[in-house]
Design a protein around this motif. Structure first.
Motif, PDB file in Angstrom:
ATOM      1  N   CYS A 253      69.227 142.783  16.649  1.00 46.51           N
ATOM      2  CA  CYS A 253      67.850 142.922  16.162  1.00 46.51           C
ATOM      3  C   CYS A 253      67.405 141.748  15.300  1.00 46.51           C
ATOM      4  CB  CYS A 253      67.677 144.226  15.385  1.00 46.51           C
ATOM      5  SG  CYS A 253      68.416 144.237  13.741  1.00 46.51           S
ATOM      6  N   LEU A 254      68.288 140.758  15.096  1.00 47.07           N
ATOM      7  CA  LEU A 254      67.956 139.628  14.236  1.00 47.07           C
ATOM      8  C   LEU A 254      67.054 138.624  14.940  1.00 47.07           C
ATOM      9  CD1 LEU A 254      71.481 138.952  12.701  1.00 47.07           C
ATOM     10  CD2 LEU A 254      69.484 139.783  11.445  1.00 47.07           C
ATOM     11  N   ARG A 255      66.192 137.994  14.158  1.00 47.09           N
ATOM     12  CA  ARG A 255      65.436 136.862  14.684  1.00 47.09           C
ATOM     13  C   ARG A 255      66.222 135.576  14.461  1.00 47.09           C
ATOM     14  NH1 ARG A 255      59.824 136.730  11.902  1.00 47.09           N
ATOM     15  NH2 ARG A 255      60.023 138.989  12.246  1.00 47.09           N
ATOM     16  N   ARG A 256      65.687 134.453  14.889  1.00 46.81           N
ATOM     17  CA  ARG A 256      66.410 133.200  14.801  1.00 46.81           C
ATOM     18  C   ARG A 256      66.892 132.915  13.380  1.00 46.81           C
ATOM     19  NH1 ARG A 256      63.484 133.159  19.116  1.00 46.81           N
ATOM     20  NH2 ARG A 256      64.023 131.841  20.917  1.00 46.81           N
ATOM     21  N   ARG A 257      68.168 132.488  13.282  1.00 49.74           N
ATOM     22  CA  ARG A 257      68.834 132.136  12.032  1.00 49.74           C
ATOM     23  C   ARG A 257      68.897 133.321  11.054  1.00 49.74           C
ATOM     24  NH1 ARG A 257      68.868 126.325   9.857  1.00 49.74           N
ATOM     25  NH2 ARG A 257      71.060 126.882  10.075  1.00 49.74           N
ATOM     26  N   GLY A 258      68.905 134.515  11.620  1.00 50.88           N
ATOM     27  CA  GLY A 258      69.037 135.711  10.807  1.00 50.88           C
ATOM     28  C   GLY A 258      70.460 135.936  10.334  1.00 50.88           C
ATOM     29  N   ARG A 259      70.618 136.934   9.429  1.00 51.82           N
ATOM     30  CA  ARG A 259      71.899 137.183   8.775  1.00 51.82           C
ATOM     31  C   ARG A 259      72.329 138.629   8.969  1.00 51.82           C
ATOM     32  NH1 ARG A 259      68.015 134.670   5.911  1.00 51.82           N
ATOM     33  NH2 ARG A 259      67.805 136.185   4.238  1.00 51.82           N
ATOM     34  N   HIS A 260      73.451 138.817   9.650  1.00 55.87           N
ATOM     35  CA  HIS A 260      74.041 140.149   9.816  1.00 55.87           C
ATOM     36  C   HIS A 260      75.096 140.342   8.736  1.00 55.87           C
ATOM     37  CE1 HIS A 260      76.429 143.468  11.407  1.00 55.87           C
ATOM     38  NE2 HIS A 260      77.477 142.683  11.368  1.00 55.87           N
ATOM     39  N   VAL A 261      75.049 141.498   8.047  1.00 53.85           N
ATOM     40  CA  VAL A 261      76.044 141.835   7.030  1.00 53.85           C
ATOM     41  C   VAL A 261      76.756 143.117   7.457  1.00 53.85           C
ATOM     42  CG1 VAL A 261      76.495 142.224   4.587  1.00 53.85           C
ATOM     43  CG2 VAL A 261      74.537 140.824   5.270  1.00 53.85           C
ATOM     44  N   GLN A 262      78.062 143.016   7.655  1.00 51.95           N
ATOM     45  CA  GLN A 262      78.859 144.179   8.021  1.00 51.95           C
ATOM     46  C   GLN A 262      79.375 144.850   6.754  1.00 51.95           C
ATOM     47  OE1 GLN A 262      79.178 145.287  11.226  1.00 51.95           O
ATOM     48  NE2 GLN A 262      80.045 147.124  10.284  1.00 51.95           N
ATOM     49  N   VAL A 263      78.935 146.078   6.539  1.00 56.70           N
ATOM     50  CA  VAL A 263      79.323 146.837   5.349  1.00 56.70           C
ATOM     51  C   VAL A 263      80.203 148.026   5.734  1.00 56.70           C
ATOM     52  CG1 VAL A 263      78.494 148.034   3.294  1.00 56.70           C
ATOM     53  CG2 VAL A 263      77.159 146.158   4.256  1.00 56.70           C
ATOM     54  N   GLY A 264      79.782 148.774   6.752  1.00 59.25           N
ATOM     55  CA  GLY A 264      80.546 149.943   7.179  1.00 59.25           C
ATOM     56  C   GLY A 264      81.855 149.556   7.833  1.00 59.25           C
ATOM     57  N   LEU A 265      82.902 150.331   7.567  1.00 62.10           N
ATOM     58  CA  LEU A 265      84.202 150.095   8.182  1.00 62.10           C
ATOM     59  C   LEU A 265      84.142 150.424   9.664  1.00 62.10           C
ATOM     60  CD1 LEU A 265      86.552 151.685   5.490  1.00 62.10           C
ATOM     61  CD2 LEU A 265      86.088 149.262   5.855  1.00 62.10           C
ATOM     62  N   LEU A 266      84.858 149.652  10.448  1.00 62.96           N
ATOM     63  CA  LEU A 266      84.867 149.818  11.902  1.00 62.96           C
ATOM     64  C   LEU A 266      86.224 150.337  12.337  1.00 62.96           C
ATOM     65  CD1 LEU A 266      83.044 146.491  12.501  1.00 62.96           C
ATOM     66  CD2 LEU A 266      82.204 148.663  13.379  1.00 62.96           C
ATOM     67  N   PRO A 267      86.323 151.635  12.669  1.00 62.24           N
ATOM     68  CA  PRO A 267      87.629 152.232  12.968  1.00 62.24           C
ATOM     69  C   PRO A 267      88.092 152.015  14.405  1.00 62.24           C
ATOM     70  CG  PRO A 267      85.950 153.917  13.090  1.00 62.24           C
ATOM     71  CD  PRO A 267      85.240 152.634  12.710  1.00 62.24           C
ATOM     72  N   SER A 268      87.936 150.800  14.926  1.00 59.76           N
ATOM     73  CA  SER A 268      88.419 150.508  16.270  1.00 59.76           C
ATOM     74  C   SER A 268      89.940 150.546  16.284  1.00 59.76           C
ATOM     75  CB  SER A 268      87.930 149.127  16.711  1.00 59.76           C
ATOM     76  OG  SER A 268      88.477 148.767  17.948  1.00 59.76           O
ATOM     77  N   PRO A 269      90.571 151.185  17.282  1.00 60.18           N
ATOM     78  CA  PRO A 269      92.031 151.318  17.287  1.00 60.18           C
ATOM     79  C   PRO A 269      92.771 149.983  17.210  1.00 60.18           C
ATOM     80  CG  PRO A 269      91.045 152.749  18.946  1.00 60.18           C
ATOM     81  CD  PRO A 269      89.951 151.884  18.418  1.00 60.18           C
ATOM     82  N   ASP A 270      92.208 148.935  17.837  1.00 60.45           N
ATOM     83  CA  ASP A 270      92.892 147.648  17.814  1.00 60.45           C
ATOM     84  C   ASP A 270      92.274 146.674  16.812  1.00 60.45           C
ATOM     85  OD1 ASP A 270      90.521 147.115  19.050  1.00 60.45           O
ATOM     86  OD2 ASP A 270      91.386 146.260  20.875  1.00 60.45           O
ATOM     87  N   GLY A 271      91.341 147.170  15.986  1.00 55.99           N
ATOM     88  CA  GLY A 271      90.754 146.339  14.959  1.00 55.99           C
ATOM     89  C   GLY A 271      89.684 145.386  15.450  1.00 55.99           C
ATOM     90  N   THR A 272      89.239 145.509  16.693  1.00 57.81           N
ATOM     91  CA  THR A 272      88.222 144.611  17.223  1.00 57.81           C
ATOM     92  C   THR A 272      86.968 145.391  17.597  1.00 57.81           C
ATOM     93  OG1 THR A 272      89.050 144.823  19.496  1.00 57.81           O
ATOM     94  CG2 THR A 272      89.971 143.058  18.148  1.00 57.81           C
TER      95      THR A 272
END
Length: 347
Positions: A253-272
Motif C-alpha cells: 500500500c506504500l507510495r514511492r519511497r514509502g516506509r514499511h515498519v514491521q511491529v507485529g511478530l510473524l509466527p512463520s514456522p521457518d521464520g520467513t
C-alpha cells in the motif's frame, strides 16, 4: 506468590503458588500492580519464542512498586513507582553504548527469557539502565500499557517511521499496538488509515483519530483500497498485527519511497515471510523493524502523555483479576482484540 503458569505450549495455563523471586545484584523485584495482556504473550504460550523454558510465567508489560533492591543498584529504592521497557538492556554492550538498548546484545525480557509479570512479583535486571519512574498522577494500568505496546508504537511511528504532519499513515491491525499507533500518528498530524477485521476495533480507531477505516473482512485487497483512499498510497505503513497477509499488504500500500515498519511478530514456522520485493525495488521502499523503545528515550513520550496530547489511558478497555488471565490469554488466538486488557494481580 500467586502467578499464571503454563507447563506445556498451547495447554491451559493455571494460577498457582510459586516461589517469590529474588533480585539479582544489579536488579530489583517489583510488586506488580498492573500488567498488560499482549499478543506477544500469546505467541510465547504457543511456543513461538525460543527463549522460553518450561514451566513458565508470561507477562512483560508491567508497572508497580519496587519491593527489593540488589546491592549494586544505585538509583532505585523500595517504594519507588516504576515501569520498564519489555527489553531489559545490559547497559554495557556495543549496542547499549550507542544508545540502542532496545536491541541490546545481552538483553533479557520478563515473560520470555525469565519468568514474567503475570504474577504478584517480578524480577527485573540491570535496574539502573531499565527502570522508568511512573508519575504520581499516572495510574498503574496506564503505566503498564506503556512498556510494550504504546512505547513500541511511539518508536515505530515517530522514530522509525518518521511520520510527519500531512503524511498518510496506514496501520494494519488495531489491537493495543495498532490503536496506540493510530493515536500517536494522528497526534503527529498525519492522516491515518486503520485496517482491521473488527468493527469494534475500527470504531476505536476512529475515536483515536483515524481519518479512514478499511474493514478487511469485506475487502479482499486492502492495499488496493488504501491506495484508492489516499490517492496513490501512504508514506508510512505499519504491520501492527504480524501475519504474512498484513505484512505484504503493508508493503503493497506504500507510495514511492514509502516506509514499511514491521511491529507485529510473524509466527512463520521457518521464520520467513513472503514480501513483494519487486515493489520494494521499483519504488525504492524502506523496510524497517521496530523492537520496543529504550528507557532513556521515554521522556518525550511521557511529556506528551503528561500534557494530554497522548491518552494511553483511553486504550485500556478491560481490567481483570489474575484468576481470569489464563482464559483471556487463550482467547487471544481466536477473539479479535480491541484495546488493552490489564491484569491486576492483587485484585
Amino acid at each position: 506468590m500467586r502467578a499464571v503458569v503454563f507447563d506445556e505450549y498451547g495447554e491451559p495455563a493455571q494460577v498457582r503458588d510459586v516461589p517469590d523471586p529474588r533480585p539479582a545484584d544489579h536488579g530489583v523485584v517489583v510488586r506488580v500492580e498492573a500488567t498488560g495482556l499482549c499478543r506477544s504473550d500469546w505467541h510465547g504460550w504457543q511456543g513461538h519464542d525460543p527463549d522460553i523454558t518450561l514451566p513458565h510465567v508470561p507477562g512483560h508489560e508491567l508497572a508497580g512498586v519496587v519491593e527489593a533492591v540488589g546491592p549494586r543498584v544505585g538509583t532505585w529504592r523500595p517504594g519507588d513507582r516504576v515501569t520498564v521497557p519489555f527489553v531489559c538492556a545490559c547497559g554495557t554492550c556495543a549496542s547499549c553504548a550507542r544508545g540502542d538498548q532496545q536491541v541490546c546484545e545481552r538483553q533479557t525480557q520478563p515473560g520470555f527469557t525469565h519468568w514474567g509479570s503475570f504474577a504478584q512479583y517480578v524480577a527485573l535486571d540491570h535496574a539502573d539502565v531499565n527502570l522508568v519512574a511512573v508519575p504520581q498522577d499516572m495510574s498503574f494500568a496506564t503505566a503498564a500499557s506503556l512498556g510494550c505496546r504504546f512505547a513500541t508504537a511511539f518508536r515505530a511511528v515517530v522514530q522509525q517511521g518518521r511520520a510527519t504532519a500531512g503524511e498518510w499513515v496506514a496501520v494494519h491491525g488495531c489491537g493495543g499496538v495498532g490503536l496506540s499507533a493510530v493515536m500517536i500518528a494522528a497526534a503527529s498530524g498525519a492522516r491515518v488509515v486503520a485496517v482491521d477485521v473488527s468493527a469494534q476495533a475500527l470504531a476505536l480507531a476512529r475515536k483515536f483519530g483515524a481519518a479512514e477505516c478499511v474493514d478487511a473482512t469485506g475487502t479482499p485487497d486492502t492495499a488496493a483500497a488504501i491506495r484508492e483512499l489516499t490517492g496513490g498510497g501512504v508514506q508510512v505503513s505499519l504491520d501492527a498485527l504480524g501475519s504474512p497477509a498484513t505484512c505484504a499488504a503493508s508493503v503493497d500500500c506504500l507510495r514511492r519511497r514509502g516506509r514499511h515498519v514491521q511491529v507485529g511478530l510473524l509466527p512463520s514456522p521457518d521464520g520467513t515471510t513472503p514480501v513483494p520485493m519487486a515493489r520494494v525495488i521499483a519504488l525504492e521502499l524502506e523496510l524497517l523493524g521496530s523492537h520496543g523503545m529504550a528507557a532513556h528515550t521515554y521522556p518525550p513520550m511521557l511529556e506528551l502523555v503528561g500534557s494530554g496530547v497522548l491518552r494511553p489511558d483511553l486504550l485500556v478497555t478491560s481490567t481483570i483479576p489474575l484468576d481470569a488471565a489464563p482464559d483471556a490469554l487463550a482467547a487471544m488466538g481466536t477473539v479479535p482484540g480491541a484495546g488493552v486488557t490489564v491484569i491486576e494481580p492483587w485484585s
